[in-house]
Every structure is written in structure tokens, then in C-alpha cells.
Enzyme design. Sequence first.
Site, PDB file in Angstrom:
ATOM      1  N   TYR A  42      36.960  -3.529  12.367  1.00 47.08           N
ATOM      2  CA  TYR A  42      36.248  -2.889  11.259  1.00 47.08           C
ATOM      3  C   TYR A  42      35.535  -1.617  11.730  1.00 47.08           C
ATOM      4  CZ  TYR A  42      33.439  -2.173   7.109  1.00 47.08           C
ATOM      5  OH  TYR A  42      32.883  -1.615   5.991  1.00 47.08           O
ATOM      6  N   SER A 124      22.045   2.781   5.944  1.00 52.21           N
ATOM      7  CA  SER A 124      23.182   2.701   5.021  1.00 52.21           C
ATOM      8  C   SER A 124      22.856   1.917   3.753  1.00 52.21           C
ATOM      9  CB  SER A 124      24.354   2.026   5.744  1.00 52.21           C
ATOM     10  OG  SER A 124      25.353   1.660   4.818  1.00 52.21           O
ATOM     11  N   TYR A 148      25.169   5.110  -1.575  1.00 47.04           N
ATOM     12  CA  TYR A 148      26.437   4.935  -2.275  1.00 47.04           C
ATOM     13  C   TYR A 148      26.070   4.817  -3.739  1.00 47.04           C
ATOM     14  CZ  TYR A 148      29.361   4.173   1.845  1.00 47.04           C
ATOM     15  OH  TYR A 148      30.066   4.328   3.011  1.00 47.04           O
ATOM     16  N   THR A 174      26.684  10.063  -0.008  1.00 49.62           N
ATOM     17  CA  THR A 174      28.026  10.091   0.589  1.00 49.62           C
ATOM     18  C   THR A 174      29.065  10.235  -0.514  1.00 49.62           C
ATOM     19  OG1 THR A 174      27.278   8.755   2.439  1.00 49.62           O
ATOM     20  CG2 THR A 174      29.646   8.811   2.048  1.00 49.62           C
ATOM     21  N   ARG A 183      42.717   1.140   5.183  1.00 51.75           N
ATOM     22  CA  ARG A 183      42.535   0.970   6.628  1.00 51.75           C
ATOM     23  C   ARG A 183      43.463  -0.125   7.135  1.00 51.75           C
ATOM     24  NH1 ARG A 183      35.977   1.051   5.663  1.00 51.75           N
ATOM     25  NH2 ARG A 183      35.950   3.152   4.765  1.00 51.75           N
ATOM     26  N   LYS A 257      26.933  14.181   2.013  1.00 55.05           N
ATOM     27  CA  LYS A 257      27.690  13.803   3.223  1.00 55.05           C
ATOM     28  C   LYS A 257      29.170  13.657   2.864  1.00 55.05           C
ATOM     29  CE  LYS A 257      27.816  10.260   6.883  1.00 55.05           C
ATOM     30  NZ  LYS A 257      28.871   9.273   6.607  1.00 55.05           N
ATOM     31  N   HIS A 281      33.900  10.814   7.479  1.00 53.07           N
ATOM     32  CA  HIS A 281      33.596   9.379   7.529  1.00 53.07           C
ATOM     33  C   HIS A 281      34.239   8.722   8.761  1.00 53.07           C
ATOM     34  CE1 HIS A 281      31.709   6.516   4.556  1.00 53.07           C
ATOM     35  NE2 HIS A 281      32.182   5.642   5.417  1.00 53.07           N
ATOM     36  N   ARG A 284      37.879   7.306   8.422  1.00 58.31           N
ATOM     37  CA  ARG A 284      38.094   6.008   7.776  1.00 58.31           C
ATOM     38  C   ARG A 284      38.614   6.128   6.353  1.00 58.31           C
ATOM     39  NH1 ARG A 284      35.291   2.154  10.470  1.00 58.31           N
ATOM     40  NH2 ARG A 284      34.523   0.906   8.745  1.00 58.31           N
ATOM     41  N   ASP A 312      29.164  15.142  11.648  1.00 55.38           N
ATOM     42  CA  ASP A 312      29.496  13.978  12.473  1.00 55.38           C
ATOM     43  C   ASP A 312      30.999  13.775  12.491  1.00 55.38           C
ATOM     44  OD1 ASP A 312      30.437  12.308  10.355  1.00 55.38           O
ATOM     45  OD2 ASP A 312      28.461  11.417  10.058  1.00 55.38           O
ATOM     46  N   GLY A 314      33.410  11.908  15.793  1.00 55.24           N
ATOM     47  CA  GLY A 314      33.962  12.076  17.135  1.00 55.24           C
ATOM     48  C   GLY A 314      32.978  12.533  18.181  1.00 55.24           C
ATOM     49  N   ARG A 316      30.902  12.102  21.083  1.00 53.89           N
ATOM     50  CA  ARG A 316      30.827  11.071  22.124  1.00 53.89           C
ATOM     51  C   ARG A 316      30.008  11.506  23.337  1.00 53.89           C
ATOM     52  NH1 ARG A 316      32.138   9.101  18.293  1.00 53.89           N
ATOM     53  NH2 ARG A 316      33.970   7.854  17.739  1.00 53.89           N
ATOM     54  N   GLY A 335      27.641   8.001  15.545  1.00 56.16           N
ATOM     55  CA  GLY A 335      28.116   6.854  14.777  1.00 56.16           C
ATOM     56  C   GLY A 335      28.526   5.688  15.662  1.00 56.16           C
ATOM     57  N   ARG A 336      29.836   5.529  15.827  1.00 55.54           N
ATOM     58  CA  ARG A 336      30.351   4.349  16.550  1.00 55.54           C
ATOM     59  C   ARG A 336      29.682   4.069  17.907  1.00 55.54           C
ATOM     60  NH1 ARG A 336      35.145   6.480  13.923  1.00 55.54           N
ATOM     61  NH2 ARG A 336      36.157   4.912  12.617  1.00 55.54           N
TER      62      ARG A 336
HETATM   63  C1  LIG Z   1      31.739   0.587  10.779  1.00 51.15           C
HETATM   64  C2  LIG Z   1      31.343   1.847  10.092  1.00 51.15           C
HETATM   65  C3  LIG Z   1      30.603   1.777   8.920  1.00 51.15           C
HETATM   66  C4  LIG Z   1      30.186   2.944   8.271  1.00 51.15           C
HETATM   67  N1  LIG Z   1      29.416   2.838   7.155  1.00 51.15           N
HETATM   68  C5  LIG Z   1      28.987   3.967   6.536  1.00 51.15           C
HETATM   69  C6  LIG Z   1      28.137   3.877   5.403  1.00 51.15           C
HETATM   70  O1  LIG Z   1      27.751   2.801   4.983  1.00 51.15           O
HETATM   71  N2  LIG Z   1      27.770   5.034   4.796  1.00 51.15           N
HETATM   72  C7  LIG Z   1      28.172   6.265   5.251  1.00 51.15           C
HETATM   73  O2  LIG Z   1      27.817   7.287   4.667  1.00 51.15           O
HETATM   74  N3  LIG Z   1      28.949   6.370   6.351  1.00 51.15           N
HETATM   75  C8  LIG Z   1      29.365   5.253   6.993  1.00 51.15           C
HETATM   76  N4  LIG Z   1      30.141   5.378   8.125  1.00 51.15           N
HETATM   77  C9  LIG Z   1      30.493   6.715   8.632  1.00 51.15           C
HETATM   78  C10 LIG Z   1      29.446   7.218   9.642  1.00 51.15           C
HETATM   79  O3  LIG Z   1      28.249   7.530   8.996  1.00 51.15           O
HETATM   80  C11 LIG Z   1      29.943   8.485  10.369  1.00 51.15           C
HETATM   81  O4  LIG Z   1      30.323   9.441   9.421  1.00 51.15           O
HETATM   82  C12 LIG Z   1      31.112   8.212  11.313  1.00 51.15           C
HETATM   83  O5  LIG Z   1      30.909   6.995  11.998  1.00 51.15           O
HETATM   84  C13 LIG Z   1      31.281   9.351  12.304  1.00 51.15           C
HETATM   85  O6  LIG Z   1      32.410   9.150  13.123  1.00 51.15           O
HETATM   86  P1  LIG Z   1      32.297   8.597  14.637  1.00 51.15           P
HETATM   87  O7  LIG Z   1      31.560   7.316  14.574  1.00 51.15           O
HETATM   88  O8  LIG Z   1      33.710   8.407  15.071  1.00 51.15           O
HETATM   89  O9  LIG Z   1      31.599   9.643  15.445  1.00 51.15           O
HETATM   90  C14 LIG Z   1      30.551   4.216   8.793  1.00 51.15           C
HETATM   91  C15 LIG Z   1      31.277   4.285   9.983  1.00 51.15           C
HETATM   92  C16 LIG Z   1      31.678   3.130  10.642  1.00 51.15           C
HETATM   93  C17 LIG Z   1      32.431   3.251  11.941  1.00 51.15           C
END
Ligand SMILES: Cc1cc2nc3c(=O)[nH]c(=O)nc-3n(C[C@H](O)[C@H](O)[C@H](O)COP(=O)(O)O)c2cc1C
Length: 386
Positions: A42, A124, A148, A174, A183, A257, A281, A284, A312, A314, A316, A335-336
Site C-alpha cells: 500500500y 491527512s 479530501y 488535494t 494501483r 496539492k 501523489h 499513485r 513533493d 521522490g 529521498r 513522504g514515504r
Molecule cells: C501510503 C500513502 C498514503 C498517502 N496518503 C495521502 C493522503 O491521505 N493525502 C494526500 O494528500 N496525499 C497522500 N499521499 C501522497 C503524499 O502526500 C505525497 O504526495 C507522496 O508520498 C510524495 O511521494 P514520495 O513519498 O514518493 O516522495 C500518500 C502517499 C502514500 C505513499
Amino acid sequence: VDAKARSAREREYIDVKRPWPMAPEEWEASAQEVLPQQAFDYVAGGAGLEQTMRANRDAFYDWRLVPRMLTGTTERDLSVELFGARSPVPFFLAPVGVQALFHDDAELAVARAARNMKIPMVLSSAASTSMEEVAEELGDSPRWFQLYWLNDRDITASIVKRAEAAGYTAIVLTVDTLSLGYRDRDVRNQGFLPFIVGQGIAQFTSDPVYRSRLEKPPEEDLEAAGMLWVSLFPNLGLSWDDLAWLREQTSLPVLIKGVLSGDDARRAIDNGCDGVIVSNHGGRQIDGEIAALDALPDVHDAVPDDFPVLMDGGIRRASDILKALILGAHAVLIGRPYIYGLAVGGQTGVERVLEQLILELDLTTALLGAASIADLDRSFLTRRPA
Ligand SMILES: Cc1cc2nc3c(=O)[nH]c(=O)nc-3n(C[C@H](O)[C@H](O)[C@H](O)COP(=O)(O)O)c2cc1C
């Protein structure tokens, strides 16, 4: 997640002093070891072939930093301040939903780490913990709320008002996820969707208007609460015209966003928004779309210099942050990487990930010969030779 197994693992790091992972890829690999397959997929997965996820990373390799020698700078100030959120470093924690999938302490562990490190947290809408509980844990630590916009204005208004009351100083709307992306990994995992079973909807089960839509309270029938959320989530009819209504609900600044073009950045400004976040995102949503970093220059060129642009996707390493700042971001979101820290070591894991990044950022900025973010103009960057 088996809580006992995980806390034993955390103790290995903390008590037995097993070395923490170091590079982001090592954190990811360690997270994969501790998480159930569907939770790991996920967070680690993206839309379709995951081309966008790869493009987000590849885009950074197309740029090279150009340092300046003998600048005589010994002190650095990398702090930023945006909409009531001050950070010692030019990054915030990105909104990431359903953190109970990754650790039992979920958003509370992240909030403690954010407070300790003085790094603003963007909470979030799809969190496992209500905004009020997270706010309490954060104390006076800076925070924004990610929205959201569900297909129900009364619920949306209630959520936004609660965020304002709980001390969140900006709304991050967002707009790239008006419906969830396709996905592959989640589809393969029997169509994994945490919301259906009532996970990741804590902002809503704690909301009086949302609760009034349910026959039974969520404490008695969580699945029905989840199904309602899933039915209200898709909101593809939302348009720029609707923003005027959102502005009436709150006096907080609104950031958009998910902007990936100069045209949409201009539309955001024309519709009274206060900032944009260049983001896909984390790859995703749409497979094969433009890398977030590649979209940044166009957005930067479309808006006045002092109009807040974040980015945001990538990020790292320290060099990624610096490249994004040089290309026009006022700050970036992580993020991740912090989620992998959360999975591996709860609050401490998040702190280690952030510490490593801060250390590398400070050192790399010093070696570049810059003393502040304002110093980092385009002369510090060049395109990689073809
Ligand atoms: C597991 C997961 C859940 C996420 N949930 C949200 C969310 O609830 N709301 C949102 O605006 N972005 C969400 N994102 C996107 C992140 O805010 C961010 O844009 C993204 O993780 C950036 O990419 P990176 O983690 O590869 O650097 C989520 C990302 C991941 C990986």
C-alpha cells in the site's frame, strides 16, 4: 500488524543497539521485512506500471549541483516559514493516510517525532487518528490539515471548521485524488482498500455531521461507516468554481496539492488560493504522468516569486531537496521515507530518518558554499550533459 512481534523488533534497535538502517532504500527494505505484504504494498506501490514513481526519482538525476568554493560561510540557516508553520529545515511531513497500517501508534508516533524535531506535520484527511487527538499530541508544534473534499458539503464544512479550531494553520486541498488511482499491487492483494473496513476514516467517525448520516454509530458498525466513506469519496465533479465556497467556510489559507502545470497554478491564483504543492501523489494516481520535479519549473515561471510553491514526489536525499529548492520550491514534503521509519521503529524510527536527512542536508549545503536558502539561485544547478 502483530504488535508483539513489532515491538520486539523495535527493542532490537533501541536496547540491543542494532544499527538503524541508513539509506532510504535500506529503510524501505527493513519496512518490508516487518510489514504484512498488503500494508507494505500500500505504501510502496503506485499506479499501474509505476512509471510515474520511477520518473519522480529519475527527474532528479537529470540535474547536477554546481558548488561555489571559498565562500567563507561557516553558519547556515535553512529555516523556512509558511502560513504559521516554521521549520528549522526546508521540509514538512507530507500527508500520508492510514498510518495504523504501519504502526500501532500511527499518527501519534509521527506527531511526537514531528514535535521533537520541530518539523511541521501535514495531517491527512484519511488518517487513523482524529485531528483533535493529533493536535493534542503536537501541543504548540506547527501543523496543517490536508483536505479530501468528500461529495457532501456539510461534512466538508464541519471538517474544515474543526481543523481551524484544533490549531491547524492551513488547509491543503488535494485535487489529484478525486477518485483513487488504479494501483496494481492493491488490486492484486484482493483489492486491498483499508477504508472499506473502516480504517483511515478517523476524521469522519469523529465528526458529528458524518455521524448523523449513519444509522448506527461507528462504534457499533464500523463497516457501515467505511462504506459510507467509500460512497462519498469520489468527487470528480469538483471544479475551480467550488473554491469560492471553501473560502467562505474558513479564514485559513488554502493550498492546492496536485498542481502539475503553470496553467493550473494560475487558475489556483485566480481562484483565490494562497499556495500550490507541485505533486503527483507519489505516482499513485496516473501511471506515466509528468514527474513532479519536471513540472516544477513551469509552475515556478507561472506565479509571482513570492507566491508559495511547495513540491513533493521522490525526495529521498539532501541533494533532491536542494535541487527542488533551486528550481523554485519554497519547501518540500517528505513522504514515504518517514513512513518506512514509522514501520521499522515507531516514533524513534521517524526521528532517525529525519535526523539523517537533516544532517546530510546541512553538510551538503555547507559544501555547496551556501549559507541560506535564499542563496540557492539557479547558478547552483546545471542540466546533466546529454
Ligand atoms: C501510503 C500513502 C498514503 C498517502 N496518503 C495521502 C493522503 O491521505 N493525502 C494526500 O494528500 N496525499 C497522500 N499521499 C501522497 C503524499 O502526500 C505525497 O504526495 C507522496 O508520498 C510524495 O511521494 P514520495 O513519498 O514518493 O516522495 C500518500 C502517499 C502514500 C505513499
